[in-house]
Design an enzyme around this catalytic site. Structure first.
Site, PDB file in Angstrom:
ATOM      1  N   HIS A  85       0.921  -0.956   0.002  1.00 43.75           N
ATOM      2  CA  HIS A  85      -0.008  -0.119   0.022  1.00 43.75           C
ATOM      3  C   HIS A  85       1.048   1.195  -0.095  1.00 43.75           C
ATOM      4  O   HIS A  85       1.971   1.460   0.565  1.00 43.75           O
ATOM      5  CB  HIS A  85      -0.722  -0.037   1.184  1.00 43.75           C
ATOM      6  CG  HIS A  85      -1.758   0.975   1.200  1.00 43.75           C
ATOM      7  ND1 HIS A  85      -3.050   0.956   0.578  1.00 43.75           N
ATOM      8  CD2 HIS A  85      -1.991   2.298   1.779  1.00 43.75           C
ATOM      9  CE1 HIS A  85      -4.115   1.939   0.804  1.00 43.75           C
ATOM     10  NE2 HIS A  85      -3.155   2.947   1.738  1.00 43.75           N
ATOM     11  N   ASP A 164     -14.564   2.846   7.455  1.00 44.31           N
ATOM     12  CA  ASP A 164     -13.457   3.879   7.028  1.00 44.31           C
ATOM     13  C   ASP A 164     -14.115   4.381   5.878  1.00 44.31           C
ATOM     14  O   ASP A 164     -13.665   5.530   5.476  1.00 44.31           O
ATOM     15  CB  ASP A 164     -12.143   2.874   6.713  1.00 44.31           C
ATOM     16  CG  ASP A 164     -11.145   3.702   5.825  1.00 44.31           C
ATOM     17  OD1 ASP A 164     -10.659   4.947   6.540  1.00 44.31           O
ATOM     18  OD2 ASP A 164     -10.845   3.292   4.925  1.00 44.31           O
ATOM     19  N   ARG A 171     -14.057  12.975   5.741  1.00 44.99           N
ATOM     20  CA  ARG A 171     -12.804  13.578   6.003  1.00 44.99           C
ATOM     21  C   ARG A 171     -12.345  14.300   4.806  1.00 44.99           C
ATOM     22  O   ARG A 171     -11.817  15.734   4.815  1.00 44.99           O
ATOM     23  CB  ARG A 171     -11.615  12.527   6.393  1.00 44.99           C
ATOM     24  CG  ARG A 171     -11.987  12.212   7.702  1.00 44.99           C
ATOM     25  CD  ARG A 171     -11.055  11.079   8.099  1.00 44.99           C
ATOM     26  NE  ARG A 171      -9.632  11.253   8.017  1.00 44.99           N
ATOM     27  CZ  ARG A 171      -8.683  10.379   7.425  1.00 44.99           C
ATOM     28  NH1 ARG A 171      -9.103   9.125   7.263  1.00 44.99           N
ATOM     29  NH2 ARG A 171      -7.449  10.888   7.267  1.00 44.99           N
ATOM     30  N   SER A 186      -6.964   4.392   9.283  1.00 45.14           N
ATOM     31  CA  SER A 186      -7.686   4.422   8.064  1.00 45.14           C
ATOM     32  C   SER A 186      -6.987   3.247   7.220  1.00 45.14           C
ATOM     33  O   SER A 186      -7.527   2.380   6.602  1.00 45.14           O
ATOM     34  CB  SER A 186      -7.909   5.800   7.277  1.00 45.14           C
ATOM     35  OG  SER A 186      -8.231   5.438   5.823  1.00 45.14           O
ATOM     36  N   LYS A 190      -8.005  -1.178   6.763  1.00 47.89           N
ATOM     37  CA  LYS A 190      -8.315  -1.805   5.399  1.00 47.89           C
ATOM     38  C   LYS A 190      -7.574  -3.018   5.348  1.00 47.89           C
ATOM     39  O   LYS A 190      -7.894  -4.049   4.817  1.00 47.89           O
ATOM     40  CB  LYS A 190      -8.240  -0.888   4.300  1.00 47.89           C
ATOM     41  CG  LYS A 190      -9.492   0.316   4.322  1.00 47.89           C
ATOM     42  CD  LYS A 190      -9.294   1.192   3.319  1.00 47.89           C
ATOM     43  CE  LYS A 190      -8.142   2.413   3.392  1.00 47.89           C
ATOM     44  NZ  LYS A 190      -8.519   3.650   2.907  1.00 47.89           N
TER      45      LYS A 190
HETATM   46  N1  URA Z   1      -4.875   6.709   2.457  1.00 52.42           N
HETATM   47  C1  URA Z   1      -6.152   6.203   3.338  1.00 52.42           C
HETATM   48  O1  URA Z   1      -6.286   4.820   2.963  1.00 52.42           O
HETATM   49  N2  URA Z   1      -6.743   6.675   4.395  1.00 52.42           N
HETATM   50  C2  URA Z   1      -6.085   8.131   4.606  1.00 52.42           C
HETATM   51  O2  URA Z   1      -6.552   8.542   5.701  1.00 52.42           O
HETATM   52  C3  URA Z   1      -4.960   8.725   3.819  1.00 52.42           C
HETATM   53  C4  URA Z   1      -4.714   7.997   2.885  1.00 52.42           C
END
Ligand code: URA
Length: 439
Positions: A85, A164, A171, A186, A190
């Site tokens: 990621h 999320d 957000r 966040s 995931k």
């Molecule tokens: N990427 C994400 O998945 N969440 C965030 O809050 C910022 C970047």
């Protein structure tokens, strides 16, 4: 959550710098997921976190509550599954290169990607440049494909960490993205819900990233490693430069074409370096190799043999994409016009503001300002020079691929302004800035 009153208490306590218990955070998040806590209260809460922060226990509780808001994939039958990621940047197509290479080396790669938002691109949008590529696999399809070919790159299903999904959109619309506890929870919620055993995170640092300086990037990396450890997830964070775009291409089709070039071993040096580092780390974490040195050798071999490219083809075919576009990237959607920018005098590139280039790509239609907006897969920017390169007077330093819209002129000016020039020699930028890992 007991009506609106309790949410107000929690918001006020956080606003005034107080601490929340795990139960309180859980009630707030789950209440928000089911609609008992309204958007305006969650937005106020997030803003209080932006200002007051959260300690490690609160951040862990927030992550756990977001994981509990939905399903958690069980990937245990696939052995040691690895995920990757990036916290998001400009021109970052590393996943498209590294995921097939790692899968070609025998590791199971399960990747749930996102869409681009603001100036930061998204892997799903890039993949959708390939006609027919499906990013909406169900959990059952996701698991079946992982079993069959050892790689999946798809969108986050609605059932994983739905809190999320909802909070991130909120957000994004309320200026509450840049808070380390919110970003860490966040990202990690995931990753935990998606079920991999290990995750290699690329924490971008610089003008084109959420984290503008190394100190805050380190803090974010430490927070994510701590969350991973608490959930039994093996986490490595590479801290990498995002002061200039990664590679040369910015924009969806253009980035797919560059990723294919990189899979053939002819990609830009910085993309190649990041691919090797992340790929070797993923192989170590997937327990396919003993150490980084062997990981690097395996990645190099998968490029040289064409196995990585073959795996990318297999991935595209499995998800319904038109493989002829992978075999011949000139078939990818192409913008009708290209505006070439040429150096006004012989000089060295001193800086290329990644955020400016990213915003220019949004103006060209390659990105979106609001969630859900359509994008133009054809448009974008190709940089012919990177920081440290010498450019002769009149030599092209960037191509801007435009669709012929009124906003094009602004975008072209923005790309021009993104470049800073120096009469004196400038060293190239360092790409890998640090590493923080759970072990
Ligand atoms: N990427 C994400 O998945 N969440 C965030 O809050 C910022 C970047």
């Amino acid at each position: 959550m007991n009506g609106t009153i309790r949410a107000i208490e929690l918001i006020e306590r956080k606003r005034d710098g107080g601490k929340l218990s795990a139960d309180e955070i859980s009630a707030l998040v789950l209440g928000y997921t089911v609609g008992d806590v309204p958007d305006y209260q969650m937005a106020a809460f997030c803003m209080a976190v932006v200002w007051r922060g959260m300690n490690a226990a609160e951040t862990a509780a927030l992550t756990a509550a977001m994981v509990r808001s939905g399903e958690r994939l069980d990937l245990s039958r696939f052995g040691h599954v690895v995920d990757k990621h990036s916290t998001g940047g400009v021109g970052d197509k590393t996943t498209l290169v590294v995921a097939p290479l790692v899968a070609a080396c025998g590791a199971s790669v399960s990747k749930m990607s996102g869409r681009g938002l603001g100036f930061s691109g998204g892997t799903l949008d890039k993949l959708e440049s390939i006609k027919g590529y499906r990013v909406d696999l169900t959990n059952a399809e996701f698991l079946a494909q992982l079993e069959r070919i050892g790689i999946v790159v798809s969108g986050q299903t609605a059932d994983l960490a739905p809190a999320d999904g909802k909070m991130y959109a909120l957000r994004d619309a309320t200026g509450t993205i840049p808070a380390i506890p919110l970003i860490a929870s966040s990202v990690m919620s995931k990753k935990i819900a998606a079920g991999a055993d290990a995750v290699v995170l690329d924490v971008k640092v610089g003008s084109g990233a959420f984290m503008k300086d190394l100190r805050s990037a380190r803090e974010l990396a430490r927070a994510m490693v701590a969350i991973g450890v608490a959930h039994g997830l093996d986490v490595t964070c590479e801290l990498t430069d995002m002061e200039q775009p990664l590679g040369r291409a910015v924009g969806n089709s253009l980035e797919i074409a560059e990723a294919i070039t990189a899979l053939h071993g002819a990609g830009p040096a910085d993309l190649a370096q990041l691919t090797r580092v992340a790929g070797a780390e993923m192989l170590v974490r997937a327990r396919r190799v003993r150490d980084t040195k062997s990981g690097l050798a395996r990645i190099d071999a998968a490029i040289a043999s064409g196995a990585g490219f073959a795996k990318f083809r297999e991935l595209v075919a499995a998800q319904g994409g038109d493989v002829s576009m992978v075999d011949d990237p000139t078939k990818l959607p192409r913008a009708p016009h290209v505006q070439t920018l040429r150096a006004p005098r012989t000089s060295y590139v001193a800086a290329i503001a990644a955020d400016r280039v990213g915003i220019a790509s949004v103006h060209l239609g390659a990105g979106r300002e609001k969630k859900g907006e359509p994008i133009d897969h054809r448009t974008g920017i190709v940089l012919h020079a990177k920081v440290g390169d010498r450019v002769e007077r009149g030599q092209p330093y960037a191509d801007v691929h435009v669709a012929g819209k009124p906003a094009d002129a602004d975008a072209i000016a923005m790309v021009r302004d993104a470049f800073r020039w120096s009469a004196r020699k400038v060293p190239p930028r360092r790409l890998i800035l640090g590493r923080i890992a759970s072990r």
